[in-house]
Each structure stands twice: as C-alpha cells, then as structure tokens.
Motif scaffolding. Structure first.
Motif, PDB file in Angstrom:
ATOM      1  N   LEU A  99       0.851  -1.190   0.000  1.00  0.00           N
ATOM      2  CA  LEU A  99       0.000   0.000   0.000  1.00  0.00           C
ATOM      3  C   LEU A  99       0.887   1.240   0.000  1.00  0.00           C
ATOM      4  N   THR A 100       0.698   2.129  -0.948  1.00  0.00           N
ATOM      5  CA  THR A 100       1.433   3.396  -0.941  1.00  0.00           C
ATOM      6  C   THR A 100       0.935   4.230   0.236  1.00  0.00           C
ATOM      7  N   HIS A 101       1.831   4.514   1.176  1.00  0.00           N
ATOM      8  CA  HIS A 101       1.392   5.216   2.378  1.00  0.00           C
ATOM      9  C   HIS A 101       2.451   6.204   2.845  1.00  0.00           C
ATOM     10  N   LEU A 102       1.996   7.124   3.682  1.00  0.00           N
ATOM     11  CA  LEU A 102       2.858   8.172   4.216  1.00  0.00           C
ATOM     12  C   LEU A 102       3.151   7.842   5.678  1.00  0.00           C
ATOM     13  N   ASP A 103       4.438   7.667   5.994  1.00  0.00           N
ATOM     14  CA  ASP A 103       4.848   7.372   7.370  1.00  0.00           C
ATOM     15  C   ASP A 103       4.887   8.646   8.198  1.00  0.00           C
ATOM     16  N   TYR A 219      10.342  12.196   1.118  1.00  0.00           N
ATOM     17  CA  TYR A 219      10.906  11.161   0.260  1.00  0.00           C
ATOM     18  C   TYR A 219       9.789  10.272  -0.264  1.00  0.00           C
ATOM     19  N   ALA A 220       9.870   9.955  -1.561  1.00  0.00           N
ATOM     20  CA  ALA A 220       8.951   8.964  -2.148  1.00  0.00           C
ATOM     21  C   ALA A 220       9.761   8.103  -3.084  1.00  0.00           C
ATOM     22  N   GLY A 221       9.512   6.795  -3.084  1.00  0.00           N
ATOM     23  CA  GLY A 221      10.291   5.956  -3.974  1.00  0.00           C
ATOM     24  C   GLY A 221       9.714   4.570  -4.133  1.00  0.00           C
ATOM     25  N   ASP A 222      10.119   3.915  -5.207  1.00  0.00           N
ATOM     26  CA  ASP A 222       9.751   2.509  -5.358  1.00  0.00           C
ATOM     27  C   ASP A 222      10.785   1.606  -4.683  1.00  0.00           C
ATOM     28  N   ILE A 223      11.846   2.198  -4.213  1.00  0.00           N
ATOM     29  CA  ILE A 223      12.761   1.506  -3.306  1.00  0.00           C
ATOM     30  C   ILE A 223      12.920   2.366  -2.062  1.00  0.00           C
ATOM     31  N   ILE A 251       7.150   8.453   1.890  1.00  0.00           N
ATOM     32  CA  ILE A 251       6.078   7.773   1.164  1.00  0.00           C
ATOM     33  C   ILE A 251       6.619   6.407   0.776  1.00  0.00           C
ATOM     34  N   ASP A 252       6.167   5.399   1.512  1.00  0.00           N
ATOM     35  CA  ASP A 252       6.607   4.026   1.249  1.00  0.00           C
ATOM     36  C   ASP A 252       5.805   3.439   0.094  1.00  0.00           C
ATOM     37  N   GLY A 253       6.471   2.647  -0.698  1.00  0.00           N
ATOM     38  CA  GLY A 253       5.757   1.886  -1.718  1.00  0.00           C
ATOM     39  C   GLY A 253       5.176   2.735  -2.828  1.00  0.00           C
ATOM     40  N   ALA A 254       5.853   3.818  -3.179  1.00  0.00           N
ATOM     41  CA  ALA A 254       5.359   4.622  -4.299  1.00  0.00           C
ATOM     42  C   ALA A 254       5.499   3.836  -5.607  1.00  0.00           C
ATOM     43  N   VAL A 288      -2.037   7.100   0.848  1.00  0.00           N
ATOM     44  CA  VAL A 288      -1.971   8.389   0.164  1.00  0.00           C
ATOM     45  C   VAL A 288      -1.873   8.164  -1.340  1.00  0.00           C
ATOM     46  N   ASN A 289      -2.349   9.123  -2.072  1.00  0.00           N
ATOM     47  CA  ASN A 289      -2.338   9.091  -3.527  1.00  0.00           C
ATOM     48  C   ASN A 289      -1.651  10.361  -4.022  1.00  0.00           C
TER      49      ASN A 289
END
Lengths: 294, 294, 294, 294
Positions: A99-103, A219-223, A251-254, A288-289
């Motif tokens: 799930l793309t989410h904000l920590d 920070y947002a990333g796919d890693i 942002i985890d899991g972007a 989050v989106n």
C-alpha cells in the motif's frame, strides 16, 4: 559523507524546537510553493500510488479465498431489501508494503524516543498517538517534486547500495537541481520483494546524508530500505535515520514507472507534487495518492 | 426547472456510453484543467476535509469510552518489546456523515439499476464492486472549483430548500461563472445534524437541474440532502438524481468555512481543486482530503 | 496470610514444569470430574455470562449512534439481491470489561516474564501468542463449581477489600467445602464500574493466598480486582498474582445473580461447571458462556 | 419420504406460534435433559469444534502472509512500554466454513420470509437482527447427543446423497434410538472442500424428512449440504429446509473424528451434549465449542 560524520550528526532533533511535529516539512516555504506551481503548466496528472483492490473479508459459501496479507479488506454491507445504498466497512493496515502510504514521524522510535527527542511513552499510548502523528499531514503538502531515475529504462541491480554519488549522477541526468524543501522522488525500477534470491536495493547512510545536505522535505520511492539490509550496522537507514532523526516524512511503496515515462516524454523531471491523505489525525501512517502535476 | 422537466429528464445515463464509469468527470477537459491551473498563483492550500480523530477500538481497562459512531477506529499494534515500530489497524466506515468522503456512482441504486443503467446485481456482488466504484477516482481529479457561498458570514435557515435561484444569486455575488467541468463547492454554514429541532437545509430537484444545465463535474458541500427531506416526493435529490442519474460524484461532509474565509480575504472564489483519495479501487466510497489551491 | 508469606511465595511457576500451559487446570482430575458430575441431577442450566448485544459498526445515514466502548461490533453483510443468506462480520475486543471472558495465562506479564517463567518476548510476537494462550482452553473445562456469595440478597460495600476470612465465612454458609480442582465462583453483587464515587470492591492478596491454599482451578466472579486498587502496593492481585503467578485462569465479568438465586432456591451451592469458549488457539482471552448445571 | 410429501410439508412454521424463536429447541424437555444427564458418567469430554489458529491481521514488515480466507483474524495490541497486559482485537466471520459455528434460524431466508413466517425486512435491519437470531442460544443448549457414523473407519464416497435409509442403517449400528429432542451428530468422514474433483457428500431432502419425523432438536456434522448440490432442484436442503423451515439450529463444520473414536472405544454412541456459544444476542451465527460429555 566524510568519516567524521556519524549517525548522530544526521539529525534534525531540535532544529525546529522541542514541540515540532512537521520535521522537514518546515523546509517548504512560499518560495518552494511558487517554484512548484511554475512546474504545473497543462494540468496533466500522474499518480504515484499503487492501485489497491481490496480483499473481501467475507468467508464461507459467499466468497473465494482472499490473497495473502491484504492491505485493505472490504465487507460489503447489508442495507435492506431492496438496498437503499451500497456501502462497506474497510479494514486497513496502513504500513502494509503493498500500500502506498505516508509514514508519520512517530512511526519509528529510536532508543525509546521519537522525533524530536520526546519519550515514546509520552508520544504514544495504547489508545492513540499524541505527538508526531499524521496530524502533521492533515492540511496536505504541496511542494515541488524532482524525480531521480537511478536506472532509466532498466532497474537497479539486486541488493545495490544506493549512495549519494548515485543520486548526484541521476540529478545530473535530469538537468534540474534539487532545492531545499523539494520532494525527492526516486525510481529504482523495483517492486517490493522479500524474495531472498532477489534482494531489493536500498538506501545507504551516505544517501541519507545527501538528503540531509540537500534539505529534502519528503521522500517517495519505489525503493527504500533494503531487505535484507545493505549495511548490517545500520539496518534501515531511511527509516531509522531519515524518518526518525531527520524528521523527513516517507512515502513508502510509491509507484513511479508511469511518472518516469511522462518525465522522459516531456523531457522534464520536476513537477508540482500534492500529497493529501485522508485528514486523519493521530495515526502513525495513512494511505496516500500523491499527484504529480505537470 | 419548468414543469415539463421530470426526474427522468435529469439523467446522463447513456450520454457517455453503456460502459462508462466516470460520469460527469468526463466533462473535465484539457481546457478545464488549463482554466483550473490559472487559478493557482501562490500555492496557498485550503483543505475541504473535516479533521478526523480516530476512536480507540480498545476496550477494557486500557481505554476510555469511545464517542458514538466513530467513522474511523484505531487499534494500536504490539510490535515487540521494545517496539520496533509504531503501527495500527484502522476500521473505516467511509459513508459516515462525520467523515469527508467521495461517493462512487454505484453508491445509490435506482430501481435495481446503477449508473448508467446497469443491473445492480451485475455491478455489486457480496465480495466487491465491479462497476461504478471508486476505481473511477483512482487517478485523482484535477479541475477548477468555484465556491458558491449561500449565506456569507451566516448560515442558511433550518430546512431551507436550496433552489437554482439560490445558486444563481450566490454565483452573481462571486463574479465568476461556473463553466462545464468545474466543481461546484457549496457553503450553507451547517454541520451535519439529525436534530429534528434543527433540521438541515438541502438541495431541491430544481437545484439538481441547475447543476445538470451547468454540467457540474463534482459536487462538494457542507450541506447536501436535507434531513428530513425538503420534498417528500423526491427525498434525496442530490443522491438519487445528482449522483445516481447524472453520474456526478459527490463529496459528502465537506468542511468549507476555512475556504470561504480565504475566498473572502482574497476576493476570488475560483481555485485549483485537486481530489486524490487513496488509490482504492472497487469501493462505494472513500475518505478524501480535497485541496483548494490558490 | 501470615507476614512471612510474600507475593513470591504465591507462585506455581515450575509446579508443573517449565513447558506447562495449563496452570491450575492441572488440578482437575478424574476424581474432580466425578465429583462435578454428581452435582448434575436435573439438567437445569444457568449461564454465568452477561448477555451481549452487539453494536452496529455502520455509521452514516443507516445507523443510530453506537453505545460507548462496545465489546462486540457487528456489520451486517450484503449477500445479493435478494439476499442468499444473512451474515455478519464481528469485531471483538475480548478483554472489554462488559464481556464475560476467560483470561489466558499470558494475558499479564510480570517483570518481562509470563507463566511459568518464560520470557514475554518468546511467548508473544507481533503476529500471535506462542505460549500460555487460549490454546489451553481449546478442549473446554469441566469441573465442579462452588458459589461463595459474599453478600446474600445484598452487595458488598464499595471498595470492600475481600479477604480469606470473607471467603471462609461465605463457604461456611454454603455448607460445602471447596476441594482442590474446584472452580471458585464469587458473588459480590456488583456490576463493573469505574465510577470513582462508587468504587468496586476487590480481592486482596490475602484472598489470593486462600485460593492458592485451596488449589482453586478457575476463578469466576462479578467482582475481581478493585478499581481503584484496595492495596496500592499490590494493585491487581487477582491478575498479577492469581492469573500470572498461580497460573489460575480467570473468568472476568461473570454474571452470577441468576446463579445465586438458583443456589438459594435449591439450597445447594455446588454444581457441574462447563466452560467451552470458541476453540480459538493463540489468543490472550476469549468470550465464554460458562454453564452451571444442576 | 413418500411422494406425497413436499418441501412445504417439511415445515414447523407455526408449530410453536408466530413469535417463536427457538424452533426445534422447543423439543428439549426436562425428560430430554434427564436422559442426557444419564449419559454423563465419568466426565470425559470431547470437543466437536475445529481448532482455529487466528491469522495475523498485521501486514508490512512485521508479519508473514496470512493464509486465505481466515475465519478469525487477530491484531495484537500495544499496551505500553513495558506492556501492562497482552490483548488483541479479533475480526470474526462466523459463517466461514473453516469455523465450527451455530447457525441462527434467521440465517437463511425463504421467499422473503424467515422462520416462522416473519418478513425478512422485519427480522433483519442494516443495524442488526430482531428475530430468529443467536439470542435463542444465549442460555446455552443441553440435550442428549447421538452420533450416527455413516462410514465407520472410512469416509462416504464423494458426492454421496445421504438418505433416511443411510441414517436408519447407522442408527441400527449404534444400538441407540434417537428420541425427540435429541441432537443428531453425523459423521461422514469429510473436511470441507470446494474441490470440484472431490465433491462433498451431503444431505438429501429425504434425510431432512427423517430428521423432521424424529424431531431432532439440533444438527451437527462434518458434512451438511453438498457442494455442488446432490439435487439441483433442492440445492441446500439442510439449510433451506432443515434450518429455515424446520427451525432446526445447525452446527456447521463440526469435527467429529475424535468423537467417533471415543464412541467406538466406549461402545456407546449417546452422550450429554452441551452447546454454549458466547452469549451474543442478535447475530446470525456464532462460533461454538460443543462438548460431548461421557
């Protein structure tokens, strides 16, 4: 990062006072926002969130088996015969890696404390979070985002330890310099994996130092942090240092492949980024989106 | 609305084909988006969502009583001793009137059918929603928003039936004309109430006809359908006609007082509006934090 | 209890080995069961559980407000049009004081350990319970129960500290002697209350010592530990000593007024007691409907 | 069943009045209970419930994937540092086929009505169940149980349609006659399966007629209705006729292999049966741990 820099040097604890809950979001100024708006020219939007299909919570004769570890479960509700409306209950585990989410800053404690040095037991109680929660995101975040694509048209090698030099090289390719208050969006070309035969790349402490020096706001990333760790001495630098000590929301899991394609197509890697999770206060994380607007 | 117009005339079923799931979001064009972006000049942001403090799900010796009907419940999770991270499970009822949320077109069936004329039993199953769900919002919505404040510095009288004439008058005060594809944001100065001694105002069928004629793409307001109905013949025109027949997504329970104050301060009632709920597909509604950007 | 007895003396840690998960249930022998069966003569049954009406989880236009802190929440499920069956999802907080439930031995840790001396971190993980859980109750419990009514036709004074002498006096009134392996059922005439103006009575360490000397297998009562504590040195003796150190499973929140009435009517205070919660393993507590059979 | 008997003949609607909620539990008399108690001689207990290991609800970095369609999910709760107690929230889907549960009479509607002829819309609302719910089981059930083992030391052939003759033959083998008010416990030697290559056996309408003629009070079995149906004309006779029309509560998903082994060992197939699910009113089904006492 020079040898003289330690983890302890990588900290913003106290930089904005003992009561602060915004962390690096403090770096977003009127000037940052004006710079961000200048990137929004046509209104074309790209989402940085993974699409989530909820799993049915219903068992029994009514439903097929659910997939493993669903981030969102859905129970369709009975609303009469005939139904007066269609509705559901959702059960959400915000920190699910799918799930793309904000920590929130409180998500990761360090030695019994949370950002910016508050005792964990004061910040979190069994009935909720009192400090460092998603309350900081309740009004939304608007800033400029810059995509650093670490492996254009490809993906990083397995277990690759991402350094500041990697970020410098990618920034050089984009032709844009990341300014204080900007959001850093990273593409490594990966999906979340626990597969030991296919270990994810991840950030090093050196990369976190780069983010600190550049004063990244988000920070947002796919890693993110590698599984297993790339440095066993500092197992999860992005979370343990970037989130917990720098106070930099993650942002985890972007999902950034679509974004990278648009950036390449348009030939520009900066954009207006809006982050507006549900206005839920007092949580440790929230779906989050994020919207990249060109 | 003239006498010759019936509820059946107030329908967009078929306007964008039998497979459509976007409804009036189809009205948002490149031109709409360009118009919207022109309103974003400084990056000042106002949220249209109510802040939500989750209720603790924990009972027993650990927790005080929860307030009635919480839209979001939170259970803080045990993650070891000492805890490796702070996390929670959330239980969410998206259509709770205390939660600012976006209604999907499938939310309200009409005579066993949902927009745009699909059998309910095909669109919704016990394990999820196949048509007309929040999937339509997965990429987010960007358009121009226009605030029509029906009672500046005041609130509408109890049980006031809002008509097209009321909307015309408010629009005249703003000095901006609502164009096709714009989002209509309405302020009535109310909070949700079931108090029979204090009945809410609400939209009439005449007001819905106004929205249809103006080709509104999205509705957001601190009022919506009246409780009890203002017209017992058409008990919930905004939901039964606006959502279900026009296919116009509704933001229920918006909070617009802060927005009205900023509009009055700046002397302009149009803004860039971004709507980006969690990228959750297959639901009938989803919490949202709409952002008005000036 | 003499002065020489300390809390540490009140322990069964090690009595049945380092791997034991049954605690005082080990005291129930074939002889205990035979004694229990002799009390079952007509098949008249009295429940010791409070009736629970679930609270609706549904908010929005569909539901009235829920009462505070519901132990069980219910969401009625959509199963098609017409519905092929009626079903629900339940959300349960087993340790809610309004719910009659059986505490597993792991429920209360003592200095980082749980019965019978196992490290808490070995016994409980973020994903479940590995030792001392409701697994011990999976096959059910059958024993003889004896009711000690501490305040016949009345209730104990507020904040009354229950001692071994109180239990002796009540036992004398019943004419039955509690034997090793029997279940102790206590009536104090109270409902759970946090009202500081009406403080609950509760067990003292002296009463726990009495239970240890009599080798009680299971405790059930409408009173338990006092709120606020009757002895601030040992705040919750029934849980911290009786459950955690003696390994004596507790039925919290039992309802025993109906039982007391039947005992008085029949003139006998012993009965067959069956305890058969859902066969749920790995939990720290579980709702239960104990049956007193005469 | 003779040809002249129809499904409509297999009904107890009205037999105990228009307000009845007990159904065939009315058949349990003082005489039934006395007969039941005579079977309890040593206090040896066998559970008829499947053990359930809850699935962790936690995702993210903390938990392994959950198995598909868990009947009970568990979220371990944070209760401070150090934790003052271990506790959880449980999410339960009572009608999950992997969970031994007791069906309430309202569970299956027939042509818009539920037992004993009440309109479904009166009996069930979006916020709960008003008639025919688990309230009927709140005091527990005590009766005599008789095991009919349809395939001793073996299992029924796949898709076998169980008839009254099968039940007669099994009863003959036990040497006990099922009397009115007794509980019927059936062993077919199966676990729940949806595997089309391995279709479950199940009850026929003829078997339901047998139960009606014998006035069975409660049904429990490791088989029930076949998947797929053994008779496409009457797809689920045990639920649609036995539960809904006879008003005979069903224990779905019982585990009876251990019971069959004890019966064979002792050479007797009758026992005291106690059924005491959590005292939860207003539900359509509830997990249960039936106890066969010898």
């Amino acid at each position: 990062m020079t040898d003289s820099e330690s983890i302890d040097g990588l900290s913003n604890w106290g930089r904005w006072g003992a009561e602060d809950e915004l962390g690096t979001l403090n770096l977003i100024t009127d000037e940052t926002r004006a710079r961000a708006l200048r990137e929004a020219r046509t209104g074309r939007v790209v989402s940085l969130a993974r699409p989530i299909d909820p799993a049915s919570m219903m068992g029994g004769p009514f439903a097929p088996p659910t997939p493993p570890s669903p981030p969102v479960q859905q129970a369709m509700l009975y609303t009469g015969v005939p139904p007066m409306g269609m509705a559901e209950v959702l059960v959400v585990t915000p920190h699910n890696p799918g799930l793309t989410h904000l920590d929130a800053l409180v998500h990761i404690p360090v030695d019994g404390q949370v950002y910016p040095g508050r005792p964990l037991t004061d910040a979190v109680t069994p009935t909720g979070v009192l400090h460092g929660s998603t309350t900081a995101f309740a009004d939304g975040v608007l800033t400029r985002g810059v995509l650093l694509d670490l492996a254009p048209d490809d993906r990083l090698p397995p277990a690759h330890p991402v350094t500041g030099a990697d970020l410098d090289a990618a920034e050089h390719r984009t032709g844009v310099r990341l300014e204080p208050g900007d959001a850093l969006v990273v593409r490594g070309g990966w999906e979340f994996s626990r597969d030991p035969a296919n270990p994810m790349p991840g950030m090093t402490l050196d990369a976190i130092a780069w983010m600190r020096h550049r004063d990244v706001s988000v920070y947002a990333g796919d890693i993110g942090d590698a599984h297993p760790p790339v440095d066993s001495q500092v197992p999860m630098p992005l979370h343990l240092v970037g989130l917990a000590r720098l106070g930099m929301p993650l942002i985890d899991g972007a999902e950034v492949d679509a974004l990278a394609a648009v950036c390449a197509e348009l030939g520009r890697y900066a954009f207006l980024l809006t982050i507006a999770p549900p206005r839920l206060r007092g949580a440790t994380g929230v779906p989050v989106n994020p919207q990249a607007i060109f």
